[in-house]
Motif scaffolding. Structure first.
Motif, mmCIF file in Angstrom:
data_model
loop_
_atom_site.group_PDB
_atom_site.id
_atom_site.type_symbol
_atom_site.label_atom_id
_atom_site.label_comp_id
_atom_site.label_asym_id
_atom_site.label_seq_id
_atom_site.Cartn_x
_atom_site.Cartn_y
_atom_site.Cartn_z
ATOM 1 N N GLN A 242 -4.769 0.915 -16.813
ATOM 2 C CA GLN A 242 -3.573 0.832 -16.161
ATOM 3 C C GLN A 242 -2.283 1.612 -16.766
ATOM 4 O OE1 GLN A 242 -4.243 -4.232 -16.155
ATOM 5 N NE2 GLN A 242 -2.255 -3.334 -14.767
ATOM 6 N N LEU A 243 -2.342 1.662 -17.849
ATOM 7 C CA LEU A 243 -1.226 2.490 -18.378
ATOM 8 C C LEU A 243 -1.451 3.829 -18.149
ATOM 9 C CD1 LEU A 243 -0.853 0.780 -22.073
ATOM 10 C CD2 LEU A 243 0.875 0.750 -19.971
ATOM 11 N N LEU A 244 -2.692 4.383 -18.395
ATOM 12 C CA LEU A 244 -3.018 5.984 -17.748
ATOM 13 C C LEU A 244 -2.870 6.157 -16.476
ATOM 14 C CD1 LEU A 244 -6.093 6.520 -20.317
ATOM 15 C CD2 LEU A 244 -3.683 7.484 -20.673
ATOM 16 N N ASP A 245 -3.034 5.167 -15.567
ATOM 17 C CA ASP A 245 -3.007 5.385 -14.016
ATOM 18 C C ASP A 245 -1.212 5.538 -13.888
ATOM 19 O OD1 ASP A 245 -5.531 5.422 -13.539
ATOM 20 O OD2 ASP A 245 -5.444 3.340 -13.031
ATOM 21 N N SER A 246 -0.553 4.764 -14.454
ATOM 22 C CA SER A 246 0.837 4.744 -14.305
ATOM 23 C C SER A 246 1.600 5.944 -14.903
ATOM 24 C CB SER A 246 1.489 3.586 -14.421
ATOM 25 O OG SER A 246 1.418 3.365 -15.973
ATOM 26 N N ASP A 247 0.989 6.564 -16.196
ATOM 27 C CA ASP A 247 1.711 7.473 -16.817
ATOM 28 C C ASP A 247 0.555 8.468 -17.731
ATOM 29 O OD1 ASP A 247 2.984 9.325 -18.231
ATOM 30 O OD2 ASP A 247 4.329 7.590 -19.086
ATOM 31 N N PRO A 248 0.041 9.087 -17.165
ATOM 32 C CA PRO A 248 -0.916 10.488 -17.819
ATOM 33 C C PRO A 248 -0.380 10.813 -18.822
ATOM 34 C CG PRO A 248 -0.956 10.454 -15.496
ATOM 35 C CD PRO A 248 0.139 9.850 -15.697
ATOM 36 N N ALA A 249 0.903 10.771 -18.981
ATOM 37 C CA ALA A 249 1.384 11.404 -20.115
ATOM 38 C C ALA A 249 1.705 10.672 -21.795
ATOM 39 C CB ALA A 249 2.848 11.938 -20.138
ATOM 40 N N ILE A 250 1.109 9.350 -21.641
ATOM 41 C CA ILE A 250 0.991 8.608 -22.798
ATOM 42 C C ILE A 250 0.424 9.309 -23.941
ATOM 43 C CG2 ILE A 250 0.306 6.269 -23.554
ATOM 44 C CD1 ILE A 250 1.093 5.131 -20.970
ATOM 45 N N ASP A 251 1.065 9.269 -24.991
ATOM 46 C CA ASP A 251 0.214 9.814 -26.228
ATOM 47 C C ASP A 251 0.151 8.771 -27.442
ATOM 48 O OD1 ASP A 251 3.149 10.071 -26.606
ATOM 49 O OD2 ASP A 251 3.056 12.266 -27.055
ATOM 50 N N GLY A 252 0.845 7.707 -27.328
ATOM 51 C CA GLY A 252 0.872 6.722 -28.376
ATOM 52 C C GLY A 252 1.020 5.380 -27.704
ATOM 53 N N VAL A 253 -0.046 4.421 -28.265
ATOM 54 C CA VAL A 253 -0.092 3.137 -28.029
ATOM 55 C C VAL A 253 -0.063 1.923 -29.115
ATOM 56 C CG1 VAL A 253 -1.209 1.351 -26.321
ATOM 57 C CG2 VAL A 253 -1.493 3.963 -25.992
ATOM 58 N N PHE A 254 0.788 1.171 -28.886
ATOM 59 C CA PHE A 254 0.722 -0.128 -29.946
ATOM 60 C C PHE A 254 -0.065 -1.135 -29.207
ATOM 61 C CE2 PHE A 254 3.302 -3.942 -30.943
ATOM 62 C CZ PHE A 254 2.415 -4.332 -32.033
ATOM 63 N N VAL A 255 -0.861 -1.541 -29.764
ATOM 64 C CA VAL A 255 -1.919 -2.582 -29.200
ATOM 65 C C VAL A 255 -1.741 -3.923 -30.020
ATOM 66 C CG1 VAL A 255 -3.991 -3.226 -28.370
ATOM 67 C CG2 VAL A 255 -3.243 -0.875 -28.439
ATOM 68 N N SER A 256 -1.620 -4.919 -29.414
ATOM 69 C CA SER A 256 -1.306 -6.584 -30.059
ATOM 70 C C SER A 256 -2.376 -7.158 -30.728
ATOM 71 C CB SER A 256 -0.727 -7.454 -29.037
ATOM 72 O OG SER A 256 0.816 -7.154 -29.105
ATOM 73 N N SER A 257 -3.578 -6.478 -30.663
ATOM 74 C CA SER A 257 -4.806 -6.907 -31.529
ATOM 75 C C SER A 257 -5.730 -5.696 -31.613
ATOM 76 C CB SER A 257 -5.416 -8.131 -30.434
ATOM 77 O OG SER A 257 -6.381 -7.782 -29.674
ATOM 78 N N ASP A 258 -6.582 -5.977 -32.725
ATOM 79 C CA ASP A 258 -7.555 -4.880 -32.877
ATOM 80 C C ASP A 258 -8.517 -4.808 -31.812
ATOM 81 O OD1 ASP A 258 -6.137 -4.070 -35.263
ATOM 82 O OD2 ASP A 258 -7.209 -5.574 -36.645
ATOM 83 N N ALA A 259 -9.133 -5.952 -31.435
ATOM 84 C CA ALA A 259 -9.974 -6.217 -30.497
ATOM 85 C C ALA A 259 -9.580 -5.468 -29.321
ATOM 86 C CB ALA A 259 -10.328 -7.509 -30.130
ATOM 87 N N MET A 260 -8.024 -5.362 -28.856
ATOM 88 C CA MET A 260 -7.926 -4.882 -27.605
ATOM 89 C C MET A 260 -7.906 -3.377 -27.770
ATOM 90 S SD MET A 260 -5.221 -7.235 -25.480
ATOM 91 C CE MET A 260 -3.849 -7.277 -26.942
ATOM 92 N N ALA A 261 -7.407 -3.273 -29.063
ATOM 93 C CA ALA A 261 -7.220 -1.751 -29.573
ATOM 94 C C ALA A 261 -8.860 -0.856 -29.361
ATOM 95 C CB ALA A 261 -6.816 -1.274 -30.875
ATOM 96 N N VAL A 262 -9.846 -1.571 -29.743
ATOM 97 C CA VAL A 262 -11.075 -0.972 -29.372
ATOM 98 C C VAL A 262 -11.422 -0.638 -28.010
ATOM 99 C CG1 VAL A 262 -13.739 -1.585 -29.846
ATOM 100 C CG2 VAL A 262 -12.148 -2.202 -31.649
ATOM 101 N N GLY A 263 -11.130 -1.902 -27.115
ATOM 102 C CA GLY A 263 -11.080 -1.628 -25.820
ATOM 103 C C GLY A 263 -10.513 -0.531 -24.993
ATOM 104 N N ALA A 264 -9.104 -0.420 -25.750
ATOM 105 C CA ALA A 264 -8.269 0.846 -25.278
ATOM 106 C C ALA A 264 -9.074 2.151 -25.532
ATOM 107 C CB ALA A 264 -6.987 0.769 -26.009
#
Length: 340
Positions: A242-264
């Protein structure tokens, strides 16, 4: 052949004290001299005496056990490493104090009502409530109304409730993550947050928003850079897309759990993007998922052993009649390979 089972009479005889003194020792050691206590302890070890917990409960009015109440389906104990880590820490601390625990999970409202009825019936001396995903106010209010000593593993939304709590510095942890991403060259930072509602989610979102507001080129439309997940790997993958669809320029992501970060990371790899060269990722927890991820995750560490110790200590104090207090524990940035 029947083997003689040691009784309180045997302990008293060997220790050279009265049965009443042994009983006082077993029920809290009040009005027992140091010498008598030492003799009783030795006699118990010699005889192998085991106190009848039911009889003791009749005398003390206590059950000798507490409940670890997870306000989520049991499967999350296996899917979310945070719950397992916290459960293990709590079990270790309770074991040191000679207190048993009952594990209770909640899969639906009917089960929640059954759990509350069981707890209100006096089967436990107190409750450690962990409910990071759902609104736990109904259960919490029921425990408070029944006068059951309760501590929770997050800051309560209603701070007037007479409950103890232990939480981590979620706001500060989010700030550390976002500042580090910025320091490592990320220009367009987004966030995959946990479920809306719990205080931890709110504090991490506020930390994210306040921090990126200080970055000149990341100050506009910040809310659009936040997508919520449910702490699962799949939700992290969906949120990243969803984030990439809305902004392909994203180059850094803070993820609120390690499990979700694995999915990212999974979503990024499916789009042909690499971590950390194209997008840098920082998780939250420092769970087993962080070290097993590919690449290994830079993350914000929660001190689960300390959380478990404080939860148990606060609950024991409440059970003994002390007033509830809250404890906030620090977080720590752990740098691995998902950032530059």
């Amino acid at each position: 052949m029947n083997q003689h089972k040691a009784t309180i009479h045997d302990v008293a005889r060997i220790a050279g004290v009265s049965r009443a003194t042994v009983s006082r020792y077993l029920n809290g050691r009040k009005w027992v001299s140091q010498e008598a206590a030492a003799n009783i302890k030795t006699a118990i070890e010699q005889t192998g005496y085991v106190a009848n917990s039911h009889a003791r409960a009749l005398v003390t009015g206590r059950a000798g056990s507490v409940a670890f109440l997870l306000g989520e389906p049991q499967k999350l104990l296996f899917e979310d490493p945070n719950f397992a880590a916290l459960l293990r820490a709590v079990a270790d601390e309770l074991g040191k104090k000679g207190v048993s625990f009952i594990l209770m999970t909640t899969d639906n409202q009917d089960e929640a009502r059954r759990n509350l009825a069981y707890l209100q019936a006096g089967h436990v001396d107190g409750v450690i409530q962990v409910a990071w995903h759902k609104d736990s106010s109904e259960m919490l209010n029921g425990l408070v109304e029944a006068g059951i000593p309760t501590v929770i593993a997050e800051q309560p939304s209603d701070e007037t409730l007479p409950v103890g709590y232990v939480h981590v510095e979620d706001y500060g942890g989010a700030r550390k993550a976002c500042e580090y991403l910025h320091e490592r060259g990320a220009k367009h930072i987004a966030m995959i947050a946990g479920p809306a509602g719990p205080s931890g989610t709110r504090d991490r979102v506020h930390g994210f928003l306040d921090t990126i507001a200080t970055f000149t080129d990341d100050s506009g439309n910040a809310d659009a850079r936040i997508v919520h997940g449910d702490y699962s790997v799949d939700s992290g993958e969906t949120a990243m897309n969803q984030l990439l669809d809305s902004d392909p320029a994203i180059d850094g992501v803070f993820v609120s759990s390690d499990a979700m970060a694995v999915g990212a990371i999974k979503a990024l790899r499916a789009r042909g993007l690499t971590v950390p060269d194209d997008v840098q990722i920082i998780g939250f927890d420092d769970s087993s998922a962080a070290t097993l991820a590919d690449p290994a995750l830079t993350t914000i560490r929660q001190p689960f052993a300390a959380i478990g110790k404080h939860l148990v200590d606060l609950l024991m104090r409440l059970i003994n009649g002390e007033q509830p207090v809250g404890v906030t524990l620090p977080t720590e940035l752990v740098v691995r390979n998902s950032t530059h």
